[in-house]
Design an enzyme around this catalytic site. Sequence first.
Site, PDB file in Angstrom:
ATOM      1  CB  SER A 123      78.650 126.029  51.060  1.00 22.21           C
ATOM      2  OG  SER A 123      78.301 125.238  51.166  1.00 22.21           O
ATOM      3  CG  HIS A 144      78.929 125.018  56.544  1.00 19.38           C
ATOM      4  ND1 HIS A 144      80.207 124.976  55.999  1.00 19.38           N
ATOM      5  CD2 HIS A 144      78.417 124.888  55.114  1.00 19.38           C
ATOM      6  CE1 HIS A 144      80.387 124.153  54.650  1.00 19.38           C
ATOM      7  NE2 HIS A 144      78.911 124.327  54.019  1.00 19.38           N
ATOM      8  CD  GLU A 156      83.005 125.534  58.450  1.00 21.11           C
ATOM      9  OE1 GLU A 156      84.147 125.546  57.930  1.00 21.11           O
ATOM     10  OE2 GLU A 156      82.399 125.529  57.282  1.00 21.11           O
ATOM     11  CG  ASN A 194      83.450 124.235  52.104  1.00 17.90           C
ATOM     12  OD1 ASN A 194      83.700 122.792  51.238  1.00 17.90           O
ATOM     13  ND2 ASN A 194      81.908 124.275  51.847  1.00 17.90           N
TER      14      ASN A 194
HETATM   15  N1  CAA Z   1      71.650 105.862  61.085  1.00 14.60           N
HETATM   16  C1  CAA Z   1      72.866 105.968  62.845  1.00 14.60           C
HETATM   17  N2  CAA Z   1      73.797 105.513  61.878  1.00 14.60           N
HETATM   18  C2  CAA Z   1      74.074 105.195  61.183  1.00 14.60           C
HETATM   19  C3  CAA Z   1      73.377 104.781  59.875  1.00 14.60           C
HETATM   20  C4  CAA Z   1      72.155 104.946  59.951  1.00 14.60           C
HETATM   21  N3  CAA Z   1      71.493 104.526  59.242  1.00 14.60           N
HETATM   22  N4  CAA Z   1      74.488 104.515  58.398  1.00 14.60           N
HETATM   23  C5  CAA Z   1      75.250 104.591  59.188  1.00 14.60           C
HETATM   24  N5  CAA Z   1      76.112 105.124  60.535  1.00 14.60           N
HETATM   25  C6  CAA Z   1      76.640 105.138  61.021  1.00 14.60           C
HETATM   26  C7  CAA Z   1      77.534 103.693  61.081  1.00 14.60           C
HETATM   27  O1  CAA Z   1      76.749 102.642  62.513  1.00 14.60           O
HETATM   28  C8  CAA Z   1      78.987 104.320  61.391  1.00 14.60           C
HETATM   29  O2  CAA Z   1      78.511 104.746  62.307  1.00 14.60           O
HETATM   30  P1  CAA Z   1      79.980 103.298  63.926  1.00 14.60           P
HETATM   31  O3  CAA Z   1      81.192 104.140  63.310  1.00 14.60           O
HETATM   32  O4  CAA Z   1      80.263 104.408  64.843  1.00 14.60           O
HETATM   33  O5  CAA Z   1      79.447 102.430  63.200  1.00 14.60           O
HETATM   34  C9  CAA Z   1      79.138 105.749  60.496  1.00 14.60           C
HETATM   35  O6  CAA Z   1      77.616 106.165  60.392  1.00 14.60           O
HETATM   36  C10 CAA Z   1      79.348 105.143  59.404  1.00 14.60           C
HETATM   37  O7  CAA Z   1      78.694 104.416  58.513  1.00 14.60           O
HETATM   38  P2  CAA Z   1      79.324 103.138  57.085  1.00 14.60           P
HETATM   39  O8  CAA Z   1      80.393 102.617  57.664  1.00 14.60           O
HETATM   40  O9  CAA Z   1      77.879 102.573  56.477  1.00 14.60           O
HETATM   41  O10 CAA Z   1      79.580 104.417  56.469  1.00 14.60           O
HETATM   42  P3  CAA Z   1      80.930 104.795  55.534  1.00 14.60           P
HETATM   43  O11 CAA Z   1      81.824 103.761  56.623  1.00 14.60           O
HETATM   44  O12 CAA Z   1      81.520 103.643  54.630  1.00 14.60           O
HETATM   45  O13 CAA Z   1      81.122 106.293  55.155  1.00 14.60           O
HETATM   46  C11 CAA Z   1      81.239 108.051  54.920  1.00 14.60           C
HETATM   47  C12 CAA Z   1      80.460 106.869  55.083  1.00 14.60           C
HETATM   48  C13 CAA Z   1      80.694 108.427  56.553  1.00 14.60           C
HETATM   49  C14 CAA Z   1      80.205 109.280  54.204  1.00 14.60           C
HETATM   50  C15 CAA Z   1      82.656 108.342  54.345  1.00 14.60           C
HETATM   51  O14 CAA Z   1      82.516 107.876  53.349  1.00 14.60           O
HETATM   52  C16 CAA Z   1      82.588 110.011  54.361  1.00 14.60           C
HETATM   53  O15 CAA Z   1      83.285 110.221  55.838  1.00 14.60           O
HETATM   54  N6  CAA Z   1      82.737 110.513  53.566  1.00 14.60           N
HETATM   55  C17 CAA Z   1      83.000 111.587  53.253  1.00 14.60           C
HETATM   56  C18 CAA Z   1      82.539 112.086  53.475  1.00 14.60           C
HETATM   57  C19 CAA Z   1      82.909 114.157  53.990  1.00 14.60           C
HETATM   58  O16 CAA Z   1      83.933 114.419  53.523  1.00 14.60           O
HETATM   59  N7  CAA Z   1      81.610 114.672  54.142  1.00 14.60           N
HETATM   60  C20 CAA Z   1      82.081 116.551  53.592  1.00 14.60           C
HETATM   61  C21 CAA Z   1      81.565 116.936  52.082  1.00 14.60           C
HETATM   62  S1  CAA Z   1      81.851 118.589  52.486  1.00 14.60           S
HETATM   63  C22 CAA Z   1      80.568 119.608  53.066  1.00 14.60           C
HETATM   64  O17 CAA Z   1      79.796 118.778  53.361  1.00 14.60           O
HETATM   65  C23 CAA Z   1      80.508 120.757  53.082  1.00 14.60           C
HETATM   66  C24 CAA Z   1      80.246 121.089  51.723  1.00 14.60           C
HETATM   67  O18 CAA Z   1      79.719 122.350  51.980  1.00 14.60           O
HETATM   68  C25 CAA Z   1      80.135 121.225  50.518  1.00 14.60           C
HETATM   69  P1  NAD Z   2      70.350 119.471  46.607  1.00 17.09           P
HETATM   70  O1  NAD Z   2      70.333 120.502  45.238  1.00 17.09           O
HETATM   71  O2  NAD Z   2      70.004 118.823  46.807  1.00 17.09           O
HETATM   72  O3  NAD Z   2      68.650 120.267  47.693  1.00 17.09           O
HETATM   73  C1  NAD Z   2      68.410 121.480  47.187  1.00 17.09           C
HETATM   74  C2  NAD Z   2      66.760 121.735  47.388  1.00 17.09           C
HETATM   75  O4  NAD Z   2      66.013 123.094  47.634  1.00 17.09           O
HETATM   76  C3  NAD Z   2      66.082 120.738  46.123  1.00 17.09           C
HETATM   77  O5  NAD Z   2      65.689 120.173  46.280  1.00 17.09           O
HETATM   78  C4  NAD Z   2      64.617 122.192  46.114  1.00 17.09           C
HETATM   79  O6  NAD Z   2      63.748 122.093  45.000  1.00 17.09           O
HETATM   80  C5  NAD Z   2      64.992 123.420  46.986  1.00 17.09           C
HETATM   81  N1  NAD Z   2      64.306 124.020  46.235  1.00 17.09           N
HETATM   82  C6  NAD Z   2      64.716 125.507  45.970  1.00 17.09           C
HETATM   83  N2  NAD Z   2      64.260 126.761  46.401  1.00 17.09           N
HETATM   84  C7  NAD Z   2      63.520 126.908  47.243  1.00 17.09           C
HETATM   85  C8  NAD Z   2      62.760 126.999  47.611  1.00 17.09           C
HETATM   86  N3  NAD Z   2      62.313 128.956  47.565  1.00 17.09           N
HETATM   87  N4  NAD Z   2      62.270 126.906  49.299  1.00 17.09           N
HETATM   88  C9  NAD Z   2      62.314 125.432  48.849  1.00 17.09           C
HETATM   89  N5  NAD Z   2      63.129 124.573  48.542  1.00 17.09           N
HETATM   90  C10 NAD Z   2      63.490 125.370  47.479  1.00 17.09           C
HETATM   91  O7  NAD Z   2      71.068 120.358  47.436  1.00 17.09           O
HETATM   92  P2  NAD Z   2      72.415 120.917  48.633  1.00 17.09           P
HETATM   93  O8  NAD Z   2      73.494 120.596  48.144  1.00 17.09           O
HETATM   94  O9  NAD Z   2      71.335 120.267  50.058  1.00 17.09           O
HETATM   95  O10 NAD Z   2      72.366 122.453  49.332  1.00 17.09           O
HETATM   96  C11 NAD Z   2      71.335 122.963  49.570  1.00 17.09           C
HETATM   97  C12 NAD Z   2      73.028 124.073  50.210  1.00 17.09           C
HETATM   98  O11 NAD Z   2      73.359 123.614  51.421  1.00 17.09           O
HETATM   99  C13 NAD Z   2      74.010 124.909  49.247  1.00 17.09           C
HETATM  100  O12 NAD Z   2      73.839 125.769  49.640  1.00 17.09           O
HETATM  101  C14 NAD Z   2      74.874 124.494  49.450  1.00 17.09           C
HETATM  102  O13 NAD Z   2      75.915 125.033  49.611  1.00 17.09           O
HETATM  103  C15 NAD Z   2      74.506 123.827  50.864  1.00 17.09           C
HETATM  104  N6  NAD Z   2      75.634 122.724  51.295  1.00 17.09           N
HETATM  105  C16 NAD Z   2      75.434 121.556  51.048  1.00 17.09           C
HETATM  106  C17 NAD Z   2      76.415 120.203  51.068  1.00 17.09           C
HETATM  107  C18 NAD Z   2      76.831 119.747  50.674  1.00 17.09           C
HETATM  108  O14 NAD Z   2      77.721 118.602  50.330  1.00 17.09           O
HETATM  109  N7  NAD Z   2      75.923 119.391  49.510  1.00 17.09           N
HETATM  110  C19 NAD Z   2      76.976 120.457  52.429  1.00 17.09           C
HETATM  111  C20 NAD Z   2      77.504 121.969  53.063  1.00 17.09           C
HETATM  112  C21 NAD Z   2      75.563 122.896  52.450  1.00 17.09           C
END
Ligand code: CAA
Ligand code: NAD
Length: 286
Positions: A123, A144, A156, A194
């Site tokens: 990330s 990503h 991404e 992010n």
């Molecule tokens: N198989 C197939 N499709 C499925 C499924 C399954 N097991 N489970 C759910 N789906 C589908 C559903 O059918 C639905 O699709 P339709 O709209 O086409 O019917 C869709 O997925 C959503 O499912 P739900 O209605 O059951 O779920 P929800 O409405 O409660 O939404 C969520 C769940 C999608 C997680 C929603 O809460 C959401 O978008 N949350 C925000 C998630 C977010 O912001 N993610 C980014 C995080 S940041 C990141 O990832 C980057 C990082 O580096 C940290």
């Molecule tokens: P997580 O803690 O759920 O999973 C990480 C896994 O990696 C663990 O199960 C751990 O046992 C395993 N691991 C550690 N060292 C390892 C190795 N040497 N070989 C194989 N497996 C190993 O973490 P996560 O949320 O899946 O995040 C993983 C990566 O994805 C991070 O770089 C994070 O920034 C990125 N990411 C996270 C999110 C999110 O929403 N959590 C979204 C996008 C990207």
Amino acid sequence: MADDTKIRGVGVLGCGLMGSGIAQVCAQAGYRTVVREVDQARVEGGLGRIEQFLENGVARKKLTAEARDSTMGRLSGSTSVDALADCDLIIEAIVENVDAKRAVFSEVEAVVGPDTVFCSNTSSVCITELAAATRRPDKFAGLHFFSPVPIMNLVEVIRGLTTTDDTYRRVFDFAGSLGKQPVTAPDRPGFIVNRLLIPYLLSAVKAFESGCGTLEDMDTAMTLGCGHPMGPFTLLDFVGLDTTYYIANIMFEEFRDAAYAPPPLLKRMVLAGRLGRKSGHGFYQY
Ligand code: CAA
Ligand code: NAD
């Protein structure tokens, strides 16, 4: 003649929240997919989560039982990097720590061929830095995904300073082949999403600490007031407080901007093992 650039086998490092989702969408798109975890319990836990998701998909009539079975048939798991030897593409999704990521790429480099492309799902870690630590900085890119990977459509694609046009195009096309929408993002911590999302999540924690409202009221305010699918604390628990904390530290170190500084409460929750859904306790209990 065989097409040497065609991706047939994908290796996924880590089968946690992201790795399991990434492995699932690769196998669903028809790629032979191998995951590597640190121990057998985590291999089985990750593959079990995939099977459960597919099972729920069948119950929701989103996919057929045949598609579930053929997807599971393309998936395997191991604790050894040797199982990744035949992979054409490696996607790393382990803990958000530059040293751990460099170490795992070096382990994999010892077993794969020279043409295998390396990607990181990081990330915030610098793609150019990870690429430079390998012997293939030209065949390295950022890929990503977003959580939950099988549902979120965005990927991404990040070009490091040394990524060639050919590698970039192959990785971009690969993301498209998973049915995702790829966008080009810069090799800067947080990329696009992010860069905007992390300051928002951190500001929610800071506002909570300063008495802005209860967790429930603040979450309700952002879901009903802004139409967000999840409020900030539900989303923090969903992403993982450890992962958010690591990302914030890396972003703060690069930009030296207070917007990315992790709030004291976030640090203490991570130290206490309150990591969100994955540990059963974060801002909420599960
Ligand atoms: N198989 C197939 N499709 C499925 C499924 C399954 N097991 N489970 C759910 N789906 C589908 C559903 O059918 C639905 O699709 P339709 O709209 O086409 O019917 C869709 O997925 C959503 O499912 P739900 O209605 O059951 O779920 P929800 O409405 O409660 O939404 C969520 C769940 C999608 C997680 C929603 O809460 C959401 O978008 N949350 C925000 C998630 C977010 O912001 N993610 C980014 C995080 S940041 C990141 O990832 C980057 C990082 O580096 C940290
Ligand atoms: P997580 O803690 O759920 O999973 C990480 C896994 O990696 C663990 O199960 C751990 O046992 C395993 N691991 C550690 N060292 C390892 C190795 N040497 N070989 C194989 N497996 C190993 O973490 P996560 O949320 O899946 O995040 C993983 C990566 O994805 C991070 O770089 C994070 O920034 C990125 N990411 C996270 C999110 C999110 O929403 N959590 C979204 C996008 C990207």
